[in-house]
Design an enzyme around this catalytic site. Structure first.
Site, PDB file in Angstrom:
ATOM      1  N   HIS A   1       4.192 -13.368   9.889  1.00  0.00           N
ATOM      2  CA  HIS A   1       3.965 -13.214  11.320  1.00  0.00           C
ATOM      3  C   HIS A   1       3.221 -14.403  11.895  1.00  0.00           C
ATOM      4  CE1 HIS A   1       4.260  -8.595  10.687  1.00  0.00           C
ATOM      5  NE2 HIS A   1       5.437  -9.144  10.875  1.00  0.00           N
TER       6      HIS A   1
ATOM      7  N   PHE B   1     -11.349   5.479   5.819  1.00  0.00           N
ATOM      8  CA  PHE B   1     -10.813   5.657   4.462  1.00  0.00           C
ATOM      9  C   PHE B   1      -9.956   4.432   4.122  1.00  0.00           C
ATOM     10  CE2 PHE B   1     -11.643   9.918   6.023  1.00  0.00           C
ATOM     11  CZ  PHE B   1     -12.290  10.514   4.962  1.00  0.00           C
TER      12      PHE B   1
END
Length: 467
Positions: free
Chosen positions: A257, A282
């Site tokens: 990208h 998390f």
């Protein structure tokens, strides 16, 4: 006109049990106004195509989302034109390679007008049970396997379009499915950010778990850290930033990208994963463990009663396109036309079993090629074939006067007479006036052909029929 992408969207609508298509119209400036045929399940429907955007907006005032498949050369102008219409609230820009200066102008204008931009350089987004943007979700078999035809409890946001499809797969295997998913695009300046969509998911009652797939480059992930610390984000968030291998290189690495490059230490994937983990998000130890962490958090929410797993609902059956079914080897169809002369199915054209490259390599000439195509074998000499053809063309350039023997059976056959009667009428009109061209052909064959079995047989028949 991206008809394949539109058909994919319609098929998705159908498996989601929508009553009507999500696509209202198409704008294609290179033709006049017309109707384009598409499939809607087992039926065929017509969607309007307009030459200019003004007519489309005027005739479809209920439309509030535009998907731009325009190229990088025209995406900026067409998007700016779209934002002139207040009815449009969301624009998805698929094109890659839009100059960053123009992208920033688009973002500034969109912020002023309150328009949400997904992209540029995005595959789009998907809302299971509702609609999808462009080619998001992949082929229909992948959509069914990932249970995207009905909403789940997990929403995700990613930069990569390809990795968003992987998230669809992971989430479908570890939870009750995807509620919504967006790929914001891989450019340095995306029209909407991670935080924009995470906050939207935070305010959406149906979303119980948020998954973010970040990557190396930029600092957007730190805003999620701040949102969690400040209490703006209270729903559990699972996040992983890909590109941790960049630390193994001694110099800067530009990944796929445009925005996937760390210009400072804080933009590395390792630093961002650590910051997210410290903020209470998390974060798995690696991408391989992402599915396990999602499953663990999901199971905990189910045990607490926060999530009531979505019930499985069998989707409607969507007929498979003939071309795709044939490619998969699921169906077969008798050929409309077959030939034993040439074969063009492979990488190289074949004449009667001989590759075209060998024909040129051996310099077979016109006669050799015609021998392969007409007689399906290599002739003893191409010069003889050319001479034979020249002779045939010369003697058949005009039908000549001696055609009564042929005309009579033809007339009988056209009049409805049976085969024997028609043939007999020709044989009975044979007169002792042989066509001189026949003698020319007989002499040519006797002189040039090594074997004349057929001619000898014909001459024996001639003796009987003219006696």
């Amino acid at each position: 006109m991206q008809t394949r992408a539109v058909q994919g969207m319609l098929d998705f609508d159908y498996v989601c049990s929508r009553e009507e298509p999500s696509v209202a119209a198409m704008v294609y400036p290179f033709t006049g106004d017309h109707k384009q045929k598409f499939y809607w399940g087992h039926k065929e429907i017509l969607l309007p195509v307009y030459k200019n955007m003004a007519d489309a907006m005027k005739k479809h005032p209920e439309v509030d989302v535009l998907i731009s498949f325009a190229s990088l050369r025209s995406a900026f102008d067409s998007t700016m034109e779209t934002m002139q219409y207040p009815q449009i609230h969301t624009i998805a820009i698929i094109a890659e390679g839009i100059p960053e200066a123009l992208t920033r102008k688009l973002i500034k204008t969109a912020d002023e007008k309150g328009v949400t931009i997904i992209g540029p350089a995005t595959v789009g987004g998907i809302k299971p049970g509702c609609f999808k943007i462009g080619n998001t979700g992949g082929m229909l078999d992948n959509i069914l396997a990932s249970k995207l035809y009905r909403p789940g409890s997990v929403a995700y946001v990613s930069r990569s379009g390809g990795m968003s499809n992987e998230l669809n797969n992971i989430i479908s295997r570890t939870t009750d499915g995807v509620y919504e998913g967006v790929a914001i695009g891989g450019d340095r300046y995306p029209g909407s950010t991670f935080m924009d969509h995470v906050l939207r998911y935070q305010d959406t009652p149906g979303v119980k778990l948020i998954v973010v797939l970040g990557e190396i480059g930029g600092t957007e992930e730190y805003k999620i850290c701040e949102g969690v610390k400040e209490g703006r984000i209270t729903k559990p968030v699972v996040c992983w930033c890909i590109g941790t291998c960049a630390t193994m290189f001694s110099s800067e690495v530009q990944f796929g990208h445009a925005g996937a490059c760390a210009n400072q230490a804080s933009e590395t994937a390792v630093a961002k994963n650590q910051a997210l983990r410290e903020a209470g998000v998390f974060v798995p130890k690696s991408f391989d463990e992402l599915g396990d962490v999602i499953r663990s958090v999901y199971d905990d929410l189910v045990s607490k009663g926060v999530i009531i797993p979505a019930q499985e609902v069998p989707p409607p059956t969507v007929p498979m396109d003939y071309s795709w079914a044939r490619e998969l080897g699921l169906i077969r169809k008798p050929a409309s036309f077959m030939t034993s002369i040439c074969d063009e199915r492979g990488q190289e054209l074949i004449y009667a079993g001989m590759p075209i490259t060998e024909v040129f390599k051996e310099e077979m000439g016109l006669g050799g090629v015609l021998g392969l195509l007409w007689f399906q074998r290599r002739c003893y000499t191409s010069l003889c074939v050319v001479s034979s053809l020249r002779c045939v063309l010369m003697v058949t350039a005009d039908h000549g006067p001696a055609v009564q023997e042929l005309t009579t059976p033809l007339c009988g056959a056209r009049a409805g007479k049976d085969l024997i009667s028609s043939l007999t009428s020709g044989l009975l009109t044979i007169i002792n006036n042989p066509d001189k061209r026949v003698q020319i052909l007989k002499d040519f064959v006797k002189q040039h052909f090594p074997a004349t079995h057929l001619l000898d047989y014909a001459l024996e028949v001639e003796k009987i029929t003219t006696s």
